[in-house]
Scaffold this motif. Structure first.
Motif, PDB file in Angstrom:
ATOM      1  N   UNK A   7       0.841  -1.195   0.000  1.00  0.00           N
ATOM      2  CA  UNK A   7       0.000   0.000   0.000  1.00  0.00           C
ATOM      3  C   UNK A   7       0.882   1.253   0.000  1.00  0.00           C
ATOM      4  N   UNK A   8       0.545   2.205  -0.866  1.00  0.00           N
ATOM      5  CA  UNK A   8       1.308   3.447  -0.908  1.00  0.00           C
ATOM      6  C   UNK A   8       1.129   4.175   0.409  1.00  0.00           C
ATOM      7  N   UNK A   9       2.202   4.649   0.994  1.00  0.00           N
ATOM      8  CA  UNK A   9       2.145   5.328   2.284  1.00  0.00           C
ATOM      9  C   UNK A   9       1.824   6.795   2.073  1.00  0.00           C
ATOM     10  N   UNK A  10       0.571   7.082   1.706  1.00  0.00           N
ATOM     11  CA  UNK A  10       0.116   8.448   1.523  1.00  0.00           C
ATOM     12  C   UNK A  10       0.472   9.005   0.164  1.00  0.00           C
ATOM     13  N   UNK A  11      -0.252  10.041  -0.211  1.00  0.00           N
ATOM     14  CA  UNK A  11       0.058  10.722  -1.463  1.00  0.00           C
ATOM     15  C   UNK A  11       1.298  11.582  -1.256  1.00  0.00           C
ATOM     16  N   UNK A  12       2.207  11.587  -2.199  1.00  0.00           N
ATOM     17  CA  UNK A  12       3.407  12.406  -2.037  1.00  0.00           C
ATOM     18  C   UNK A  12       3.075  13.891  -2.085  1.00  0.00           C
ATOM     19  N   UNK A  13       3.933  14.677  -1.495  1.00  0.00           N
ATOM     20  CA  UNK A  13       3.824  16.124  -1.606  1.00  0.00           C
ATOM     21  C   UNK A  13       4.241  16.464  -3.036  1.00  0.00           C
ATOM     22  N   UNK A  14       3.368  17.171  -3.737  1.00  0.00           N
ATOM     23  CA  UNK A  14       3.595  17.434  -5.155  1.00  0.00           C
ATOM     24  C   UNK A  14       3.501  18.931  -5.449  1.00  0.00           C
ATOM     25  N   UNK A  15       3.756  19.280  -6.699  1.00  0.00           N
ATOM     26  CA  UNK A  15       3.680  20.685  -7.107  1.00  0.00           C
ATOM     27  C   UNK A  15       2.294  21.272  -6.851  1.00  0.00           C
ATOM     28  N   UNK A  16       1.248  20.431  -6.872  1.00  0.00           N
ATOM     29  CA  UNK A  16      -0.106  20.908  -6.582  1.00  0.00           C
ATOM     30  C   UNK A  16      -0.249  21.401  -5.144  1.00  0.00           C
ATOM     31  N   UNK A  17       0.669  20.999  -4.269  1.00  0.00           N
ATOM     32  CA  UNK A  17       0.606  21.414  -2.865  1.00  0.00           C
ATOM     33  C   UNK A  17       1.272  22.763  -2.621  1.00  0.00           C
ATOM     34  N   UNK A  18       1.973  23.299  -3.622  1.00  0.00           N
ATOM     35  CA  UNK A  18       2.535  24.645  -3.482  1.00  0.00           C
ATOM     36  C   UNK A  18       1.406  25.615  -3.186  1.00  0.00           C
ATOM     37  N   UNK A  19       1.716  26.670  -2.450  1.00  0.00           N
ATOM     38  CA  UNK A  19       0.711  27.695  -2.252  1.00  0.00           C
ATOM     39  C   UNK A  19       0.735  28.294  -0.866  1.00  0.00           C
ATOM     40  N   UNK A  20      -0.337  29.002  -0.576  1.00  0.00           N
ATOM     41  CA  UNK A  20      -0.497  29.725   0.678  1.00  0.00           C
ATOM     42  C   UNK A  20      -1.305  28.862   1.646  1.00  0.00           C
ATOM     43  N   UNK A  21      -0.844  28.813   2.897  1.00  0.00           N
ATOM     44  CA  UNK A  21      -1.516  28.081   3.970  1.00  0.00           C
ATOM     45  C   UNK A  21      -1.685  29.028   5.149  1.00  0.00           C
ATOM     46  N   UNK A  22      -2.638  28.731   5.999  1.00  0.00           N
ATOM     47  CA  UNK A  22      -2.885  29.604   7.150  1.00  0.00           C
ATOM     48  C   UNK A  22      -3.403  28.793   8.333  1.00  0.00           C
ATOM     49  N   UNK A  23      -3.270  29.392   9.523  1.00  0.00           N
ATOM     50  CA  UNK A  23      -3.874  28.817  10.725  1.00  0.00           C
ATOM     51  C   UNK A  23      -5.014  29.723  11.152  1.00  0.00           C
ATOM     52  N   UNK A  24      -6.002  29.125  11.790  1.00  0.00           N
ATOM     53  CA  UNK A  24      -7.176  29.867  12.247  1.00  0.00           C
ATOM     54  C   UNK A  24      -7.204  29.873  13.764  1.00  0.00           C
ATOM     55  N   UNK A  25      -7.451  31.046  14.348  1.00  0.00           N
ATOM     56  CA  UNK A  25      -7.635  31.170  15.783  1.00  0.00           C
ATOM     57  C   UNK A  25      -8.973  30.548  16.142  1.00  0.00           C
ATOM     58  N   UNK A  26      -8.960  29.525  16.962  1.00  0.00           N
ATOM     59  CA  UNK A  26     -10.198  28.795  17.291  1.00  0.00           C
ATOM     60  C   UNK A  26     -11.214  29.652  18.020  1.00  0.00           C
ATOM     61  N   UNK A  27     -10.766  30.642  18.777  1.00  0.00           N
ATOM     62  CA  UNK A  27     -11.690  31.492  19.532  1.00  0.00           C
ATOM     63  C   UNK A  27     -12.326  32.570  18.664  1.00  0.00           C
TER      64      UNK A  27
END
Length: 151
Positions: A7-27
């Motif tokens: 079984x493949x151990x997860x999808x690899x990190x690929x060029x499609x994963x490039x981009x902007x990411x953020x965290x959200x304040x739960x409160x």
């Protein structure tokens, strides 16, 4: 459910994963941190958007420690060892991980195809992984426009 060795151990990190990411304040529901995953000159880099000392301007700062800038793939055995803890037992799935000496970027592919792929920014202290910080990939145009800020 046991995973088979083939079984493949997860999808690899690929060029499609490039981009902007953020965290959200739960409160408050507001955005706390903004990150950018970049593939450039055959290497991966992780940046964080931070205030500069110049009139509240923002700039991308590379997340690295002592000149160790590029993120390198972490082998499957090490990934399994890092995530073989009760807090990572559900949902079922697999992690892929890239890191430099201090910072990492993780991608979680769930076993159930209908479940969403998740991402994390990870801090390390030596070989010890600190608690991964769940990050969301920005899909709206406002956050994507942050990519145009100078690195």
């Amino acid at each position: 459910m046991q995973s088979s060795p083939s079984m493949q151990f997860g999808q690899p990190i690929s060029l499609d994963d490039q981009g902007i990411y953020y965290t959200v304040n739960r409160k408050t529901g507001g955005i706390n941190n903004v990150f950018q995953l970049v593939y450039e000159d055959d290497d991966w880099y992780l940046f964080q958007l931070k205030n500069t000392s110049k009139d509240g301007d923002m700039a991308w700062v590379i997340l690295a420690d002592q000149g160790d800038y590029a993120l390198m793939s972490v082998d499957t055995g090490t990934v399994r060892q890092l995530f073989d803890k009760p807090e990572f037992s559900e949902p079922k799935g697999a992690w892929q991980l890239m890191r430099n000496d201090r910072y990492g970027f993780g991608k979680f592919t769930p076993l159930l195809p209908a479940a969403p792929i998740r991402y994390a920014m990870v801090l390390f202290s030596g070989e010890e992984m600190l608690v991964p910080l769940l990050i969301e990939k920005a899909e709206d145009e406002l956050l994507q426009s942050l990519a145009s800020l100078a690195r």
